[in-house]
Design a protein around this motif. Structure first.
Motif, PDB file in Angstrom:
ATOM      1  N   ARG A  96       0.836  -1.212   0.000  1.00 25.54           N
ATOM      2  CA  ARG A  96       0.000   0.000   0.000  1.00 25.54           C
ATOM      3  C   ARG A  96       0.869   1.260   0.000  1.00 25.54           C
ATOM      4  O   ARG A  96       0.642   2.187  -0.758  1.00 25.54           O
ATOM      5  CB  ARG A  96      -0.916   0.007   1.229  1.00 25.54           C
ATOM      6  N   LEU A  97       1.886   1.287   0.860  1.00 26.38           N
ATOM      7  CA  LEU A  97       2.732   2.484   0.976  1.00 26.38           C
ATOM      8  C   LEU A  97       3.498   2.775  -0.323  1.00 26.38           C
ATOM      9  O   LEU A  97       3.680   3.931  -0.690  1.00 26.38           O
ATOM     10  CB  LEU A  97       3.727   2.314   2.131  1.00 26.38           C
ATOM     11  N   LEU A  98       3.939   1.704  -0.997  1.00 26.57           N
ATOM     12  CA  LEU A  98       4.784   1.895  -2.189  1.00 26.57           C
ATOM     13  C   LEU A  98       3.982   1.865  -3.493  1.00 26.57           C
ATOM     14  O   LEU A  98       4.532   2.110  -4.563  1.00 26.57           O
ATOM     15  CB  LEU A  98       5.862   0.798  -2.231  1.00 26.57           C
ATOM     16  N   GLY A  99       2.701   1.525  -3.408  1.00 33.77           N
ATOM     17  CA  GLY A  99       1.848   1.529  -4.600  1.00 33.77           C
ATOM     18  C   GLY A  99       1.940   0.268  -5.443  1.00 33.77           C
ATOM     19  O   GLY A  99       1.861   0.343  -6.670  1.00 33.77           O
ATOM     20  N   HIS A 100       2.101  -0.894  -4.810  1.00 36.15           N
ATOM     21  CA  HIS A 100       2.115  -2.150  -5.557  1.00 36.15           C
ATOM     22  C   HIS A 100       0.857  -2.954  -5.236  1.00 36.15           C
ATOM     23  O   HIS A 100       0.253  -2.805  -4.176  1.00 36.15           O
ATOM     24  CB  HIS A 100       3.380  -2.956  -5.231  1.00 36.15           C
TER      25      HIS A 100
END
Ligand code: R1P
Ligand code: URA
Length: 287
Positions: free
Chosen positions: A247-251
């Motif tokens: 979620r934090l890195l956008g995957h």
């Protein structure tokens, strides 16, 4: 964009990233993670061709083709501390320019598809040995998210708060949902469950060999914990870290669990590799 210093983005002499030992061109956008490094070959044996094989410590990577799809399989070892390394380094491989040491602009960033295939212990009697379970919500009973600004929904936070109360924990666990889209694409015929990610295999999962777990009746408390429609089905040691960093890195992330133990009926599967292999084939076909 700020240049990332040598001490933060550490590159080996050949330009590969520090722990995974990989160069950007060595990985696909579609990644399967396994815990055990020996399981990487159990996945890549199904490939039509293997293009890359790299190993350092517990981090083994094979990249190849399965029916025309380029896929990488990466072993993470055990635990969310290792997930911190693997997810950050995989992200850097696609979203940081290793020459300028600058993160890519938001419009150029790549979203990886990451599917964990791992083993897990069931926490409910009706989750049978040998079944395949996809995690919807994961709760991290570890402290990795004490160090990142994870944005949780109100619902996720409430689950974490209620669980902290139920277990009498001295810190707030974290709760995070995985990708609905990927779960529907890959796991439509699997058991849908919610998973506790534990910072250990023994007392943190209520196992008693010679040391008494500090939380009395921890298995019963976790088994009967309920918040609105959410009950928890299984234990393992990586999922919440993968979902949070995803979620934090956008995957796009999904955790699939091969159920090899049932903690309520006290059974352990005699055919772990078979259960995993069935799951591997399903994932390779659908990913
Ligand atoms: C413990 O035996 C290990 O098995 C599970 C746990 O998450 C932990 O890593 O997953 P793997 O089979 O993927 O390693
Ligand atoms: N992995 C775990 O972490 N726990 C189990 O019970 C089985 C596999």
């Amino acid at each position: 964009m700020a240049r990332i210093p040598e001490s933060e983005l550490i590159l080996n002499a050949d330009g590969s990233i520090y722990h995974l030992n990989l160069l950007p061109e060595m990985i696909s956008d579609t990644i399967i993670t396994v815990g055990d490094q020996d399981r990487v070959a159990l996945v890549s044996k199904h490939f039509d061709s293997i293009e890359i094989q790299v190993a350092k410590r517990e981090f083994v990577t094979h990249t190849g083709y399965y029916k025309g799809k380029r896929i990488s399989v990466v072993s993470t070892g055990i635990g969310t501390d290792n997930i911190d390394i693997v997810l950050n380094e995989l992200d850097a491989l696609v979203n940081v320019d290793f020459v300028t040491r600058e993160p890519l602009a938001p419009e150029d960033r790549i979203s990886l598809k990451i599917v964990r295939i791992g083993t897990s212990g069931a926490l409910q009697e009706d989750v049978p040995l040998g079944s395949h379970l996809a995690t919807e919500y994961a709760v991290g009973l570890d402290t990795l998210m004490q160090f990142y600004p994870l944005m949780e929904t109100g619902f996720e936070t409430e689950i974490a708060v209620q669980l902290q109360l139920a277990l009498g924990l001295g810190f707030l666990p974290y709760c995070v949902k995985g990708s609905d889209l990927l779960r529907e694409q890959v796991a439509h015929d699997m058991i849908m469950g919610n998973t506790f990610t534990c910072p250990g295999f023994y007392a943190p999962q209520g196992r008693l060999l010679r040391l008494q777990p500090k939380i009395e009746g921890v298995i019963e408390k976790l088994k009967s914990f309920e918040y609105e429609t959410i009950k928890f089905t299984n234990f393992e040691m990586e999922t919440a870290g993968i979902y949070s960093l995803g979620r934090l890195l956008g995957h796009d992330v999904l955790s699939l669990n091969a159920i090899v133990a049932n903690r309520i009926t006290h059974q352990f599967a005699p055919n772990v590799n078979e259960i995993i292999d069935d799951l591997v084939v399903k994932v390779l076909e659908r990913i």
